[in-house]
Design an enzyme around this catalytic site. Sequence first.
Site, PDB file in Angstrom:
ATOM      1  N   LYS A 173       0.722  -1.127   0.027  1.00  0.00           N
ATOM      2  CA  LYS A 173      -0.053   0.003  -0.045  1.00  0.00           C
ATOM      3  C   LYS A 173       0.978   1.267   0.056  1.00  0.00           C
ATOM      4  O   LYS A 173       0.515   2.291  -0.723  1.00  0.00           O
ATOM      5  CB  LYS A 173      -0.968  -0.183   1.270  1.00  0.00           C
ATOM      6  N   ASN A 174       1.878   1.328   0.799  1.00  0.00           N
ATOM      7  CA  ASN A 174       2.614   2.586   0.929  1.00  0.00           C
ATOM      8  C   ASN A 174       3.694   2.693  -0.300  1.00  0.00           C
ATOM      9  O   ASN A 174       4.485   3.740  -0.374  1.00  0.00           O
ATOM     10  CB  ASN A 174       3.736   2.372   2.378  1.00  0.00           C
TER      11      ASN A 174
ATOM     12  N   ARG B  14      -3.804  11.689   2.573  1.00  0.00           N
ATOM     13  CA  ARG B  14      -2.905  12.568   2.614  1.00  0.00           C
ATOM     14  C   ARG B  14      -1.953  12.476   1.131  1.00  0.00           C
ATOM     15  O   ARG B  14      -0.939  13.152   0.964  1.00  0.00           O
ATOM     16  CB  ARG B  14      -1.904  12.093   3.608  1.00  0.00           C
TER      17      ARG B  14
ATOM     18  N   CYS C 239      -4.658   8.677   8.948  1.00  0.00           N
ATOM     19  CA  CYS C 239      -4.841   8.341  10.587  1.00  0.00           C
ATOM     20  C   CYS C 239      -4.393   9.302  11.573  1.00  0.00           C
ATOM     21  O   CYS C 239      -3.494   9.811  11.312  1.00  0.00           O
ATOM     22  CB  CYS C 239      -4.375   7.023  10.568  1.00  0.00           C
TER      23      CYS C 239
ATOM     24  N   ARG D 245       1.376  15.082  11.941  1.00  0.00           N
ATOM     25  CA  ARG D 245       2.036  14.771  10.620  1.00  0.00           C
ATOM     26  C   ARG D 245       1.953  16.036   9.872  1.00  0.00           C
ATOM     27  O   ARG D 245       1.261  16.294   8.833  1.00  0.00           O
ATOM     28  CB  ARG D 245       1.194  13.458   9.899  1.00  0.00           C
TER      29      ARG D 245
ATOM     30  N   ASP E 203       4.098   0.655  12.149  1.00  0.00           N
ATOM     31  CA  ASP E 203       3.014  -0.035  11.744  1.00  0.00           C
ATOM     32  C   ASP E 203       2.922  -1.610  11.998  1.00  0.00           C
ATOM     33  O   ASP E 203       2.050  -2.115  11.964  1.00  0.00           O
ATOM     34  CB  ASP E 203       2.902   0.317  10.234  1.00  0.00           C
TER      35      ASP E 203
ATOM     36  N   VAL F 257       8.378   6.918  16.465  1.00  0.00           N
ATOM     37  CA  VAL F 257       7.930   7.498  15.373  1.00  0.00           C
ATOM     38  C   VAL F 257       6.769   8.275  15.418  1.00  0.00           C
ATOM     39  O   VAL F 257       6.774   9.405  14.921  1.00  0.00           O
ATOM     40  CB  VAL F 257       7.762   6.419  14.278  1.00  0.00           C
TER      41      VAL F 257
ATOM     42  N   ARG G  11      -8.803   0.240   4.018  1.00  0.00           N
ATOM     43  CA  ARG G  11      -8.125   1.344   3.501  1.00  0.00           C
ATOM     44  C   ARG G  11      -6.825   0.583   3.192  1.00  0.00           C
ATOM     45  O   ARG G  11      -6.034   1.011   2.315  1.00  0.00           O
ATOM     46  CB  ARG G  11      -7.939   2.379   4.472  1.00  0.00           C
TER      47      ARG G  11
END
Length: 440
Positions: A23-24, A96, A120, A125, A314, A336, A422
């Site tokens: 996903k990232n 985002r 989230c 951020r 994560d 983080v 998501r």
Amino acid sequence: MSDVLVVNGGAPLRGEVRVRGAKNLVSKAMVATVLGDGISRMYDVPKIRDVDVVRGLLELHGVKVSYGPEGELVFDPSNVERAGVDEINVHAGSSRIPILLCGPLLHRLGHAFIPELGGCNIGGRPIDFHLEALRRFGAIVEKAPEGLHLSAPDGLHGIKFQLDYPSVGATEQILLAAVMAKGVTELSNAAVEPEIIDLICVLQKMGAIIRVHTNRVIEIEGVARLGGFSHRPIPDRIEAASWASAALATKGNIFVRGARQADMMTYLNTFRSIGGEFEVDDSPGGGGIRFWHPGGDLKAVALETDVHPGFMTDWQQPLVVALSQANGLSVVHETVYEKRFGYTAALNQMGANIQVFQECLGGTPCRFGRMGFRHSAVIAGPAKLHATDLIIPDLRAGFSHLIAALAAEGKSNVHGVDLINRGYEDFEAKLTGLGADIAR
């Protein structure tokens, strides 16, 4: 369809799931297609909500996006155009990604618009460093009630930029802006996550010149044009670790097809230290990793999240559920995101024994020390989890709540479950395939 998932827990998960492209990476590679003047193709793309959101944004800007067989996405950016503010604002708060479109749109159109951003709620951020970098490149940023308008009347030019923290988002922003900026860009203290390296591979296929040096330095030599690409993304290491943690928490056995050892080495070491077992299958075209609970007591561990190659932030929420079943006191220091332990209150309602602290309970003081954020957790186990009603707060915490419901005895009602879509493709069908007793 109801947004509530009824989970009858207490049984081990057993069977096989498949993970697709990360996903990232996928969403960022989709943004990169705007830079090219040719057709791009991505394979093994997961059908998740984040992909749908980015597809919608691209289509608003004139990119033709179509699905091919077996998770293939095809992008035609030949008619990129300026989108209306009202149309873009339809997507406000859902992602985002719009901030990352700035560089590509400034290169293609000379203008970009950023609505209110979503994502989230796991801590600060800020987009300030994104805007600072874009201004350094030569962008003009104008604030308006509906959002931010950016222009670049003289184009973008290479810069020297050092990040205070190796932020993934800021690194992506600078890469996407620098590849077609005039001159050379040198980025220091850059993020070097596997997804970042994979994005660099995508940009290099398009014609970019990017050198990854030692000590987190990336040098980008701007080029006049970029073409399309064909790319198979790296597998989603977050989803793979989530299923591994589910196997451990439920005393199950799950083969995660597509999981790749090289991207998960730090997680695998921790998984083994806790007492979990895994086996890597490198079969051509069909490999993966099998994760299972071997029986007996799990062992408590101390760990700190960090940027790559550290323990990924994560990964921690699903693993904390498994640590609630370990014998002794586990310590998790989150370095983080400062607000990532909000999900533990629900786990405590289910019978877990988790305390959160403001202090840095780790070997290295982090940037959140003495700032009042509860960013360290102590987990006492083993704890007998019992069913309850749960409300999902964010994507990764939501999957941890789902794992807790599966590990608990009795029937839990998990509210807001659609948020998990998501980042986890077809997760309900996967759970059913693993023997979970779930229903809408």
